[in-house]
Design an enzyme around this catalytic site. Structure first.
Site, PDB file in Angstrom:
ATOM      1  N   GLY A  46       0.805  -1.259  -0.113  1.00 47.74           N
ATOM      2  CA  GLY A  46       0.098  -0.038   0.170  1.00 47.74           C
ATOM      3  C   GLY A  46       0.930   1.140   0.014  1.00 47.74           C
ATOM      4  O   GLY A  46       2.029   1.194   0.264  1.00 47.74           O
ATOM      5  N   GLN A  51       2.765  10.121   1.704  1.00 44.51           N
ATOM      6  CA  GLN A  51       4.104   9.483   1.742  1.00 44.51           C
ATOM      7  C   GLN A  51       4.962   9.698   0.477  1.00 44.51           C
ATOM      8  O   GLN A  51       6.058   9.746   0.440  1.00 44.51           O
ATOM      9  CB  GLN A  51       3.852   7.945   1.633  1.00 44.51           C
ATOM     10  CG  GLN A  51       3.280   7.308   2.893  1.00 44.51           C
ATOM     11  CD  GLN A  51       3.205   5.891   3.092  1.00 44.51           C
ATOM     12  OE1 GLN A  51       2.435   5.211   2.475  1.00 44.51           O
ATOM     13  NE2 GLN A  51       4.396   5.183   3.783  1.00 44.51           N
ATOM     14  N   CYS A  99       6.046   0.078   7.537  1.00 37.47           N
ATOM     15  CA  CYS A  99       5.709   1.264   6.871  1.00 37.47           C
ATOM     16  C   CYS A  99       6.790   1.872   5.878  1.00 37.47           C
ATOM     17  O   CYS A  99       8.037   1.627   6.307  1.00 37.47           O
ATOM     18  CB  CYS A  99       5.337   2.304   7.843  1.00 37.47           C
ATOM     19  SG  CYS A  99       4.746   3.720   7.127  1.00 37.47           S
ATOM     20  N   LEU A 100       6.682   2.146   4.783  1.00 34.67           N
ATOM     21  CA  LEU A 100       7.612   2.746   3.983  1.00 34.67           C
ATOM     22  C   LEU A 100       8.282   3.919   4.330  1.00 34.67           C
ATOM     23  O   LEU A 100       9.540   4.288   3.947  1.00 34.67           O
ATOM     24  CB  LEU A 100       6.951   2.683   2.369  1.00 34.67           C
ATOM     25  CG  LEU A 100       6.601   1.442   1.750  1.00 34.67           C
ATOM     26  CD1 LEU A 100       5.809   1.793   0.578  1.00 34.67           C
ATOM     27  CD2 LEU A 100       7.430   0.486   1.506  1.00 34.67           C
ATOM     28  N   HIS A 141      -4.239   1.007   7.693  1.00 33.88           N
ATOM     29  CA  HIS A 141      -3.037   1.764   7.763  1.00 33.88           C
ATOM     30  C   HIS A 141      -2.948   2.711   6.749  1.00 33.88           C
ATOM     31  O   HIS A 141      -2.327   3.968   7.057  1.00 33.88           O
ATOM     32  CB  HIS A 141      -1.865   0.578   7.197  1.00 33.88           C
ATOM     33  CG  HIS A 141      -0.481   0.935   7.199  1.00 33.88           C
ATOM     34  ND1 HIS A 141       0.364   0.314   8.171  1.00 33.88           N
ATOM     35  CD2 HIS A 141       0.070   1.872   6.462  1.00 33.88           C
ATOM     36  CE1 HIS A 141       1.470   1.187   8.002  1.00 33.88           C
ATOM     37  NE2 HIS A 141       1.325   2.046   6.953  1.00 33.88           N
ATOM     38  N   GLU A 142      -3.276   2.755   5.523  1.00 33.27           N
ATOM     39  CA  GLU A 142      -3.345   3.812   4.662  1.00 33.27           C
ATOM     40  C   GLU A 142      -4.322   4.782   5.168  1.00 33.27           C
ATOM     41  O   GLU A 142      -3.794   6.249   4.937  1.00 33.27           O
ATOM     42  CB  GLU A 142      -3.852   3.274   3.197  1.00 33.27           C
ATOM     43  CG  GLU A 142      -2.903   2.202   2.670  1.00 33.27           C
ATOM     44  CD  GLU A 142      -1.363   2.323   2.910  1.00 33.27           C
ATOM     45  OE1 GLU A 142      -0.674   1.366   3.044  1.00 33.27           O
ATOM     46  OE2 GLU A 142      -0.918   3.541   2.774  1.00 33.27           O
ATOM     47  N   HIS A 145      -2.756   7.117   7.307  1.00 32.41           N
ATOM     48  CA  HIS A 145      -1.744   8.044   6.859  1.00 32.41           C
ATOM     49  C   HIS A 145      -2.393   9.569   6.353  1.00 32.41           C
ATOM     50  O   HIS A 145      -1.937  10.384   6.257  1.00 32.41           O
ATOM     51  CB  HIS A 145      -1.133   7.634   5.698  1.00 32.41           C
ATOM     52  CG  HIS A 145       0.279   6.573   5.915  1.00 32.41           C
ATOM     53  ND1 HIS A 145       1.348   7.266   6.557  1.00 32.41           N
ATOM     54  CD2 HIS A 145       0.584   5.350   5.491  1.00 32.41           C
ATOM     55  CE1 HIS A 145       2.392   6.172   6.810  1.00 32.41           C
ATOM     56  NE2 HIS A 145       1.713   5.261   6.113  1.00 32.41           N
TER      57      HIS A 145
HETATM   58  O1  LIG Z   1       3.717   2.497   4.330  1.00 32.50           O
HETATM   59  C1  LIG Z   1       2.785   2.136   3.809  1.00 32.50           C
HETATM   60  O2  LIG Z   1       1.756   2.374   3.596  1.00 32.50           O
HETATM   61  C2  LIG Z   1       3.213   0.728   3.175  1.00 32.50           C
HETATM   62  C3  LIG Z   1       2.872  -0.508   3.942  1.00 32.50           C
HETATM   63  C4  LIG Z   1       1.549  -0.992   4.144  1.00 32.50           C
HETATM   64  C5  LIG Z   1       1.179  -1.799   5.125  1.00 32.50           C
HETATM   65  C6  LIG Z   1       2.181  -3.122   5.612  1.00 32.50           C
HETATM   66  C7  LIG Z   1       1.691  -4.027   6.391  1.00 32.50           C
HETATM   67  C8  LIG Z   1       0.419  -3.883   6.907  1.00 32.50           C
HETATM   68  C9  LIG Z   1      -0.291  -2.930   6.475  1.00 32.50           C
HETATM   69  C10 LIG Z   1      -0.052  -1.967   5.503  1.00 32.50           C
HETATM   70  C11 LIG Z   1       3.955  -1.760   3.592  1.00 32.50           C
HETATM   71  O3  LIG Z   1       3.665  -2.119   2.450  1.00 32.50           O
HETATM   72  S1  LIG Z   1       5.197  -2.243   4.248  1.00 32.50           S
HETATM   73  C12 LIG Z   1       6.137  -3.391   3.292  1.00 32.50           C
HETATM   74  C13 LIG Z   1       5.428  -4.679   3.300  1.00 32.50           C
HETATM   75  O4  LIG Z   1       5.024  -5.285   2.043  1.00 32.50           O
HETATM   76  C14 LIG Z   1       4.987  -5.528   4.221  1.00 32.50           C
HETATM   77  C15 LIG Z   1       5.727  -5.357   5.732  1.00 32.50           C
HETATM   78  C16 LIG Z   1       5.170  -5.933   6.712  1.00 32.50           C
HETATM   79  C17 LIG Z   1       4.101  -7.012   6.822  1.00 32.50           C
HETATM   80  C18 LIG Z   1       3.591  -7.067   5.570  1.00 32.50           C
HETATM   81  C19 LIG Z   1       3.901  -6.350   4.358  1.00 32.50           C
HETATM   82 ZN   LIG Z   2       2.695   3.383   6.262  1.00 34.28          ZN
END
Ligand SMILES: O=C(O)C[C@@H](Cc1ccccc1)C(=O)SCC(=O)c1ccccc1
Ligand SMILES: [Zn+2]
Length: 156
Positions: A46, A51, A99-100, A141-142, A145
Site C-alpha cells: 500500500g 508518503q 511502513c515505507l 494503515h493507509e 496516513h
Molecule cells: O507504509 C505503507 O503504507 C506501506 C506498508 C503498508 C502495510 C504493510 C503491512 C500492513 C499494513 C499496511 C507496506 O507495504 S510495508 C512493506 C510490506 O509489504 C509488508 C511489511 C510488513 C508486513 C506485511 C507487508
Molecule cells: Zn505506512
C-alpha cells in the site's frame, strides 16, 4: 511513470490531515500512476499520497502474498479516493505491520478484522465495500496516513 521520493519519519507532511479530492482530472491520474510505480518499486502492499509529499486524500492498496502474510490475497491495485469508514468490527486482530516511511521497522498493531468503507474511484464513482483480514489491515494503515497517523503513534 517515474517513482517519487518517499517521505520518512520527521517530515511534516506525514503528520498532516490530507485534503479531499475535488478535481478528477489528468493531474490526479498522473499522481496515482506515480504512486503505483513507487509502490511497486518499493515492493509494498500500500501507499498513501502524503508518503510521496502530496496532501491529497488518495491511497493505493495492492495486497499480495508476502513472507509475513503468505496467504494474503493477490489483488489488482485499488485506487482509493476520499475514503470514509462506515463501520468497524469490535473484534480486533493483532498483526505485524511495516511502513515505507519508517524503514527497517516492524510493529504489532491491533486492527478491526472487518470494516465497511466508502470511497471514490479515480473516475469519481462512489464504491461501498466490506473488507476483511489483511486487506482491511492495509486499508486502515493507509487511512491512518490520510489522518496524519503512522505506526509510531499507534504503538502501545
Ligand atoms: O507504509 C505503507 O503504507 C506501506 C506498508 C503498508 C502495510 C504493510 C503491512 C500492513 C499494513 C499496511 C507496506 O507495504 S510495508 C512493506 C510490506 O509489504 C509488508 C511489511 C510488513 C508486513 C506485511 C507487508
Ligand atoms: Zn505506512
Amino acid at each position: 511513470a517515474l517513482t517519487l521520493p518517499i517521505a520518512t519519519t520527521g517530515e511534516p507532511i506525514l503528520t498532516r490531515v490530507a485534503k479531499p479530492v475535488t478535481e478528477f482530472n489528468q493531474q490526479l491520474v498522473q499522481l496515482t500512476q506515480q504512486m503505483l510505480s513507487t509502490l511497486l518499486a518499493a515492493k509494498g502492499v500500500g501507499i498513501a499520497a502524503p508518503q510521496v509529499h502530496s496532501n491529497m486524500a488518495v491511497f493505493i492498496m495492492a495486497s499480495h502474498p508476502n513472507e509475513r502474510y503468505p496467504d494474503a490475497p493477490k489483488m489488482d491495485p485499488i485506487v482509493v479516493i476520499n475514503p470514509s469508514i462506515i463501520e468497524q468490527s469490535s473484534q480486533q486482530v493483532i498483526g505485524e505491520e511495516g511502513c515505507l516511511s519508517i524503514p527497517n521497522t516492524r510493529i504489532n498493531i491491533a486492527r478491526a478484522d472487518q470494516i465497511t468503507v466508502k470511497y471514490q474511484t479515480r473516475y469519481g464513482q462512489w464504491q461501498q465495500q466490506t473488507l476483511r483480514g489483511f486487506v482491511a489491515r492495509i486499508f486502515l494503515h493507509e487511512y491512518d496516513h490520510l489522518q496524519g497517523i503512522t505506526l509510531l503513534e499507534r504503538e502501545q
